[in-house]
Write an enzyme that holds these catalytic residues in place. Sequence first.
Site, PDB file in Angstrom:
ATOM      1  N   ARG A   1       0.809  -1.222   0.000  1.00 51.61           N
ATOM      2  CA  ARG A   1       0.000   0.000   0.000  1.00 51.61           C
ATOM      3  C   ARG A   1       0.834   1.259   0.000  1.00 51.61           C
ATOM      4  O   ARG A   1       0.654   2.144  -0.840  1.00 51.61           O
ATOM      5  CB  ARG A   1      -0.932  -0.015   1.216  1.00 51.61           C
ATOM      6  N   THR A   2       1.769   1.337   0.948  1.00 52.36           N
ATOM      7  CA  THR A   2       2.562   2.554   1.053  1.00 52.36           C
ATOM      8  C   THR A   2       3.424   2.744  -0.185  1.00 52.36           C
ATOM      9  O   THR A   2       3.549   3.850  -0.714  1.00 52.36           O
ATOM     10  CB  THR A   2       3.433   2.500   2.318  1.00 52.36           C
TER      11      THR A   2
END
Lengths: 309, 429
Positions: A58-59
């Site tokens: 995600r990041t």
Amino acid sequence: MSFPHRHLLGIKGLSEPDIFYLLDKAEEAVKLSLQREKKTSTLRGLTQINLFFEASTRTQASFELAGKRLGADVMNMSVGNSSVKKGETLVDTAMTLNAMHPDMLVVRHSSAGAVALLAQKVGCAVINAGDGAHEHPTQALLDALTIRRMKGKVGRLTVAICGDVLHSRVARSNILLLNALGARVRVIAPRTLLPTGIEQMGAEVYSSMKEGLKDVDVVMMLRLQRERMEGAFVPSVREYFRFFGLDAEKLSYAKDDALVMHPGPMNRGVEIASEIADGPQSVIEQQVEMGVAVRMAVMETLMLASGRN
Amino acid sequence: MTTRVLENLRIVDPSQQMDETGSIIIENGKIAAIGQNAANQGTPEGAEVINCKGQIAVPGLVDTRVFIGEPGSEYRETIASAGKAAAKGGITSIVTMPDTNPVIDDVALLQFIQRTARDTTDIHVHPASAMTKGLNGNEMTEFGLMMEAGAACITDGRKTLRNAAVIRRAMTYARDFGALIACETQDEDLAAGGMMNEGLLASWLGFSGIPKEAEIIPLERDVRLAELTGANYHAAKISVPQSSKVIRRAKDKNLNVSAGISINNLTLNEVDIGEYRTFFKLSPPLRSEEERLAMVQALADGTIDVICSSHDPQDVDTKRLPFPHAAEGAIGLETMFSAALRLYHADQISLMRLIEVLSTKPAELYGLDAGSLRVGASADITLFDPEMPWVHYKDEIVSKSKNSAFEDARFTGKVLATIVNGQTIYSDE
């Protein structure tokens, strides 16, 4: 007004104006992301390397998208399973990458302080995308942006951070940022999941969700790692959910319009009930949206500060 | 027959409670006369006379806790390079730790250290024997043979014995051979994952801490077992006031118990770690300023008997890493004395007491021929100027490893010459 920092290693060291500067810039990026043409040429010709020593879909995706929307060339490196296993040290990896003349390094590492060490050895801007249990500054910034957009302000709100504060870089960065902006911070967790000296870190401490959530404006849930919930720090998942998981009953103690937040990825049924995560008070998806905007703002700002854009 | 005379110096010797201005006459490597008396005797014919005006002479310093890389990690430190560093720091006798590769747990290995020391260095090197084979924490080494071969003490170095029954038997057995048992105490489980002193600072840096209880609990265990067995026990590196209390109680009961402290825990605190400076990752960890001051007090009041350097050379391969992966330890031979003089300059301890804990007392506890300038003693002498300012620049470090916790530190007081058996082995420019 300018931004007087070369790197973004943490919220620590940022002043209130620094934070507002980034949030205001992020607002512009939010608008851009709603247009059909989402790409600008602000950072055209610049190179961004995402250096992830710890896996994160995600990041990493969020930073990648942010860089691409600004027109930078983005390269992803997941080092977790290559050089490190061959015995190459972090500093050697940093020197190797530095020789490729990147303009920005986005770094995640499982060790607290590793990103700061790397920043000392390279010649470009470094953005901390999470280091051990130390800091995760862009997460705190995107949380603040989400709160400000929903509530119109951050200062003077009461925010409860619930769960595994001990191992959480998100909690540390948020405690620092919320205090810097004048919010009241509470932490709610079993004592085994709170760091020593938490009372002196700028948070009121509660061990009961009922008392801790009373009249709060924002409920921030933290992820509980699976290996920590089977006897090491808490006896079992069901016991944890019974006392500290966010369900409708516990949420009812907060203000009626309280926001529910989670940095993701969620453990549904462990720290948060599905009906709450998907419910009307949840702003978890907005957080993801704000993530891209905040990261664009940070990168643009650092490049502006170093005279590179 | 060679005779040397050091004249016009102040002599501070705790072994004879001497603090006076006078001379030292050295004959054949031994002290022939000392003090005002020696000055009144006049200069013997043909003697080499050295004017030491403004300098202080003390018995050569004794460092009872020195980790060396030889054998096994010679690139970090050899006995020869440690000897040079010690001489520069005014240290004339060192006790080397058995945590090498291989571990010093056998007479032949002990003799290897002794032989290498004889052939490559001018200072006195006294190897310690491991307490358990390969530091495995279970099987005793041959204490009797090791002591007979000249082991300075029995210790498992950095490791804390986990099994109370093993240490009880070791203490019982060691007693008959008059062996000193020296231990560091840090409970492996309580300290597990700990990077630094437990507290607010560690919490902000994102680290689990090492609670002081990790030190106190095994220390209390050991002291109780020392009481049970009558062993001669030395708590080698205590760091918190609660540990001093344990030692104080043992002393009040007249147990054969003594304590040492690393110079780092006397002169640095946890704040020095700053933003993850690995040279300050030490064992025991640097504690709070309040605790440091309490330890200085315990040193001054006689509870703590010995200051050691805890010299622990580490190279970039073990130090230039993210803090959690970096090794513990810092070098200290070259800076122990100047750092200790900070306590003297801060009026926290008298010079007499400082020299006692740096030389006379450790020599006595470890049974070494050192720590005294009495007539007849070996002429191991440290000469220093207590007021000379200097900066400890990295480029000037003599040790092979440069992991100093005092890099660029400013000191007042410098060693000017180090004499072993009457020979000057180090001289400042």
